[in-house]
Every structure is written in C-alpha cells, then in structure tokens.
Design an enzyme around this catalytic site. Structure first.
Site, PDB file in Angstrom:
ATOM      1  N   CYS A   1       0.830  -1.202   0.000  1.00  0.00           N
ATOM      2  CA  CYS A   1       0.000   0.000   0.000  1.00  0.00           C
ATOM      3  C   CYS A   1       0.863   1.251   0.000  1.00  0.00           C
ATOM      4  CB  CYS A   1      -0.883   0.011   1.237  1.00  0.00           C
ATOM      5  SG  CYS A   1      -1.737  -1.543   1.488  1.00  0.00           S
TER       6      CYS A   1
ATOM      7  N   ARG B   1       2.166   1.357  -5.934  1.00  0.00           N
ATOM      8  CA  ARG B   1       2.374   0.459  -4.791  1.00  0.00           C
ATOM      9  C   ARG B   1       1.132  -0.384  -4.478  1.00  0.00           C
ATOM     10  NH1 ARG B   1       6.886   2.091  -1.671  1.00  0.00           N
ATOM     11  NH2 ARG B   1       6.106   0.820   0.024  1.00  0.00           N
TER      12      ARG B   1
ATOM     13  N   TRP C   1      -3.489  -2.177  -1.515  1.00  0.00           N
ATOM     14  CA  TRP C   1      -3.365  -3.499  -2.147  1.00  0.00           C
ATOM     15  C   TRP C   1      -3.855  -4.467  -1.082  1.00  0.00           C
ATOM     16  CZ3 TRP C   1      -0.992  -8.213  -1.368  1.00  0.00           C
ATOM     17  CH2 TRP C   1      -0.848  -9.040  -2.490  1.00  0.00           C
TER      18      TRP C   1
ATOM     19  N   ASN D   1       0.048   0.334   6.319  1.00  0.00           N
ATOM     20  CA  ASN D   1       0.642  -0.568   5.332  1.00  0.00           C
ATOM     21  C   ASN D   1       1.288  -1.705   6.113  1.00  0.00           C
ATOM     22  OD1 ASN D   1       2.041  -1.752   3.230  1.00  0.00           O
ATOM     23  ND2 ASN D   1       3.537  -0.112   3.017  1.00  0.00           N
ATOM     24  N   GLY D   2       1.008  -2.935   5.756  1.00  0.00           N
ATOM     25  CA  GLY D   2       1.589  -4.066   6.495  1.00  0.00           C
ATOM     26  C   GLY D   2       0.491  -5.012   6.942  1.00  0.00           C
TER      27      GLY D   2
END
Ligand code: G6P
Length: 611
Positions: A2, A27, A73, A99-100
C-alpha cells in the site's frame, strides 16, 4: 504494497494528498481514501483508482490543512469502499492508515468485541484504530501514549499514520517493517511510503527506522521509539529529480523505463569504471571485498524479476570468478531450513529494497554469521540499511509495476561484481578484464539500436496479441532471459507464458507446440548457437510459430523463423542486457493492444512488503 501519504502545515492538504496518492499508486491500486481534519474528521474512500476517489470527492468538502491518504493493495478483506483506508475508530476519535499486516488482529479483535466494539470492515487496520481508542479511553493519557501502548500489543508489520480529534494539531507516524519517509518543509511536514510524493515539495527527508514513532506538528517534530526512547532525527538530502517520476511524454511509465535503459545502465556503471577501462571500483564493496573474494559459496536471494537477475549473476560469477553460486527465492530460503555458514556470502537483490521475503532471508543469513551485500535501487530503503555493504543500481525511480530498467541495472552491477571478483581471484586475466569492461561500456549504444526497432516489434505484437499461451526458450545466459521474457508477458498481458531452458523443451513443453503456439527463442550467436538452431527446427517441425531474438545479420535463423528481432553482437556474458530489451517491448505492445493496464497490472504491486 500500500501507499501512504500525510500532510500537516498551512496549505490545503487535499491536493497534496491526491497528488501524492497518484505518485504512489504503483504500490497498490485496488482502492484509495483520504481523511481530512476540518473541525471534524471527514473520511472519503472508494474502491478503484485514485481517479475514482477524486471523482467522488468533487462534491465533498475537502477543506483542511491536516490529512492522510492511502492507496491499497488488499491483504485482509476484499477491495471495496468499506475496506479501503483510512479507518476510523468506533468512537470516531481516531483515524488511521496502515501498510503491512497485523498478524494477531484476530485475537485483538475478539477482545475488543468482548469490550463492546463493533467493526464495519474486514481489515486488521480497523482493529488497530479501535485498539488505540480503547486504550485511550481506559487511561488518562495522551494520544501518543495510546498509540505507543497499542503498538506494543501488535505482532506484525506496519507503516502507519494516525490522527485524532482529541489532539487535532498533530499526526503520529510509526514504522515496523513497512517503510515511511518524512519530508521536512518550512512550517510543514509531509509523510509518505517512499520519497516520490515528497520530492516536489522538499528535498530534506527523514527515513524512519523500525520501532520509530514520530509526533509531528506543523512546526515541530519529535522522534522517539515505541518504547519511549528519544531519537535524534537524521535529515538527509534527496537525490531525486521530479522529472524522473513523470512520464515525460511517454504513454506509460513502462515504455519510458524501457527507453531509459541506455541511460540507466550508463548511470549504473558511470563513475565506477575507470576512463581507460582498466578497472572497476565499486565503493560499496570496499568493506566486504576480502570476505567476498574468499567466500566458499555465494548465495543470491531475491524475488520476481530480481531473482532472474540473480540467475544471470550466478552464471557470471561462476564463469569469471569460479565461486559456486546458488540462487534462492527469498520466500523459500527463509522457510526451508537452508545450510548457511560463516564462509557463505549472501547477495540480496531487490529493486525496492523492501521485499519482505528477501529482507527476512538476509536477516536469517546474518544470524547464521554470513556477510550480506545488497544490490538495490531505492536509496535509503530497508535492505541497504540492514546489509553489511551495498551497491546501488542508480536506475532512477521505477514506477511501472513490471520491472524493466531495474533488471538491466541489476545485471550491470552483477557483471561488475563478477569481473572484479574474477580479476581479484586471478581467474580473469587483466586483458580479459579490460576487454569485458570495454564491452560493458558499449551496452548503452547497443540498446539504443535495439530501441529503434520499436515499430517492427509492434508489428509482431499485432500478429500475436490474441495468443493464449507462449513459450520462451534460451540457453546459458539466455535461459534467465527466457524466464524474464515470459514473466513480462504474463504480468502485463495476462497471457500464460513459460520460460524454459531450450534443451528441456523435449522433456515436456514440446507437447504443447502446435500451429497456434508462439515460441520466442533467444538465439544470439554464442557457444550454444548450433544447439538452439536445432531447437528452432524442432519447433518448426511441429508447426510452431517462432519469434527469434538473433544477432544482427543472422540469415540462417531469419530463414527459419517466422519473425526475428535483431540485437547487436555482444560478448556472451553481457548478452542478457541486450536480448531482454526486445522481449520487454514485445510484451509491452501486446499488453497495450489487449487493452491491459500496463503500468498497474491486476493483482500485482510494485513493492511486496508482506510475505
Ligand atoms: C514484485 C514486483 C516485481 C519485482 C518483485 C521483487 O512482484 O511486481 O516487479 O520483481 O516484486 O521486487 P524487488 O523490489 O525485491 O526487486
């Protein structure tokens, strides 16, 4: 995966965030959202591209000088409006982008549900937003402390930014495993997953380290760890030109990046090759050169296209330096209990410098006592920060999700390493060393020539654009090129394609050959030339369609194949650098003709920060 952006200052945040999200869209691109503080927090999010979000917000109030944005994503929960970030806590006080992956989110969610929290999305991020809200509500504490305490309960990876109506003058950012960069302006700060959205505003940046927590007001930033230890921020100057992240008149980043290769390869060896071609000096090798020269074995770890570059590197290093080399996928290496000793030397290859599996593999290798060298493109990314030494590829930002110029830059670095090692180990004579250096300096001009065939390659693409399958064949140095050619085609055009060592065709793929099967054979003049000519005949005997990459003026194969794409003559060891270019162009044109989104192919992401 992301992309994260944030802004705090005196300007309107929304245009800065939207522009930043467009820069970061490579991304992740299944949904996008922004949150803006304007008395209340307004959150707008949409499934789809950043442009869909932009259309949606046209009729909304986007005022505010503090805000965050995210392009996603999906990991947890399908891409839809609800699962898109930012996520808000149930009480509406905290908003978060992330993100993660929060690995223990199930357990955390259950206990929050027991405490009365309800969730609207399927994401791990909403769990974290509510965890912060819960901790904040339970104790008498600052927002910063609530974030810190929440993060201590989290297992997993994150790059995140949070803000709250409770202390509306600040953004709080934290990093563990997923990159975050802070841009330092005058009376303003910018936040992003990488520097591309920041460079148009400021060149001064701070890269967060794992466990860092930044408390950012518009005119002040405090850096700590999540364990409340004060950190001294290191401000670095970005060496990135805004022109490098624009399409510069090309219809797609991928095409621009293919055409940039003469320059990006030059940039990769420039300043490292002596003017008289007498030697190569790789400053990044200096600290580890003795270990490398004496290594009993070299392990190359990488993923995707970088793994293909690693395969070329294996052939080069074994050829020139006679050190045994093994090439491993980061994901396999980290989970298969490999034998690693102190006598091994590990080379990690990664365009982004962030790929989770590659990163985990090098951590494992370091623990086992091996020395690790990184070959990365993104300056300041995680892998170069964790390796003992590194050589940057200097290809410039690669935005197209399908890697092109990063691959040729990686192969260029590997060629230089192989030559240096070969010479230092006495396996490569000085004359041969100098000649190879000279050959390397000629590669950019050769690629210029190949690029002039763009229209001819486009015409071949027109003929095969409806193909459903394709086989790519190569031998020796050209086998990894076959793998890379096939990967390019399947990534961006969704045509099923396989790369094979040409001799292996007889052991299976030959059964697939009929009059509808395009077989792309990389068949330049090298020591296996006669063998690959025989392979072409085997394909033609079964009515397959042959598209051959050949050395200029090769009439033998021209008379046999259905189509040829010519490359200038090259020394075998450097042949991957030239032969891959027509394959990149072929895939590009086929994908465009099929109406595919070349720069952002479905389901893929540029930087894979989850395992
Ligand atoms: C993703 C990208 C590929 C890339 C691979 C490895 O799958 O789409 O283009 O080759 O990750 O990435 P890295 O940044 O480690 O080279």
């Amino acid at each position: 995966m992301c992309g994260i952006v944030g802004y705090i200052g005196n300007k309107e945040a929304y245009p800065i965030l939207i522009n930043g999200l467009k820069r970061l869209e490579y991304r992740g691109y299944d949904s996008a959202g922004v949150a803006l503080l304007n008395g209340n927090i307004n959150v707008y999010k949409r499934k789809g591209k950043v442009s869909d979000l932009e259309d949606y917000t046209k009729s909304q109030n986007t005022d505010g000088t503090i805000g965050i944005g995210h392009t996603r994503w999906a990991t947890h929960g399908e891409p839809n409006d609800i699962n898109a970030h930012p996520h808000r806590s149930m009480d509406g006080k905290f908003v978060l982008i992330h993100n993660g992956i929060i690995e223990n989110y199930g357990k955390l969610k259950k206990s929050l549900e027991e405490a009365g929290y309800e969730f609207t999305s399927d994401t791990d991020t909403e769990v974290l937003a509510n965890l912060i809200a819960y901790i904040y509500k339970e104790g008498d504490m600052s927002v910063e402390m609530a974030v810190r305490l929440a993060l201590k309960k989290v297992i997993g990876a994150y790059g995140l930014v949070v803000f709250s109506t409770e202390e509306p003058d600040k953004l709080i950012a934290a990093r563990k495993g997923s990159p975050l960069v802070i841009g330092v302006g005058k009376g303003e700060y910018f936040l992003a997953s990488d520097a591309t959205p920041i460079v148009e505003h400021t060149n001064s940046v701070i890269y967060l380290n794992d466990d860092d927590l930044a408390i950012i007001k518009k005119d002040q930033m405090v850096l700590k760890t999540i364990f409340d230890e004060k950190q001294e921020p290191v401000v670095e100057e970005l060496d990135l030109d805004i022109g490098e992240i624009d399409k510069n008149g090309f219809p797609h980043f991928m095409l621009k990046e293919i055409f940039e290769q003469p320059r990006s390869i030059l940039d990769t060896f420039r300043g490292r090759v002596a003017k008289d071609n007498s030697e190569i000096v790789l400053g990044g090798l200096y600290r580890v050169i003795d270990d490398l020269v004496q290594a009993k074995r070299i392990l190359i770890v990488a993923c995707g296209t970088s793994w293909h570059a690693g395969q070329v590197g294996e052939y080069m290093i074994e050829d020139l330096a006679r050190i045994p080399v093994e090439v491993e996928y980061g994901s396999e290496f980290r989970y298969r209990n490999p034998v690693i000793t102190k006598d091994d030397f590990v080379i990690a290859i990664s365009q982004s410098g962030e790929t989770a599996d590659t990163l985990a593999a090098i951590r494992m290798a370091k623990e086992a006592g091996a020395r690790v060298l990184g070959i990365c493109n993104v300056v300041g990314s995680s892998i170069p920060r964790e390796t003992d030494a590194g050589v940057y590829t200097h290809a410039g930002p690669e935005i197209g999700v399908a890697s092109t110029k990063a691959f040729t830059a990686q192969v260029t670095v590997l060629a230089m390493i192989a030559m240096v090692l070969g010479n230092k180990r006495g396996e490569l004579s000085t004359d041969d060393y100098n000649e190879l250096i000279h050959d390397l300096t000629e590669v950019p001009a050769k690629i210029e020539k190949i690029l002039q065939q763009n229209e001819e390659i486009k015409a071949i693409a027109e003929i095969y654009k409806e193909a459903t399958n394709a086989i790519y064949l190569g031998r020796g140095y050209l086998f990894p090129v076959a793998l890379e050619g096939a990967l390019k085609l399947k990534e961006i055009s969704y045509i099923h394609a396989e790369g094979y060592p040409a001799a292996e065709m007889k052991h299976g793929p030959i059964a697939l050959i009929d009059e509808n099967m395009p077989v792309i054979v990389i068949a330049t003049k090298d020591k296996s030339y006669d063998k690959i000519v025989s392979n072409i005949q085997e394909v033609k005997a079964r009515n397959g369609k042959v598209i051959a990459v050949v050395t200029e003026g090769d009439d033998t194969i021209r008379n046999m194949a259905d189509h040829v794409m010519e490359v200038p003559e090259s020394t075998e060891m450097l042949s991957a650098l030239t032969t891959v270019v027509p394959l990149q162009l072929l895939s590009y044109h086929i994908a465009v003709m099929r109406g595919c989104n070349v720069d952002q192919p479905r389901n893929l992401a540029k930087s894979v920060t989850v395992e």
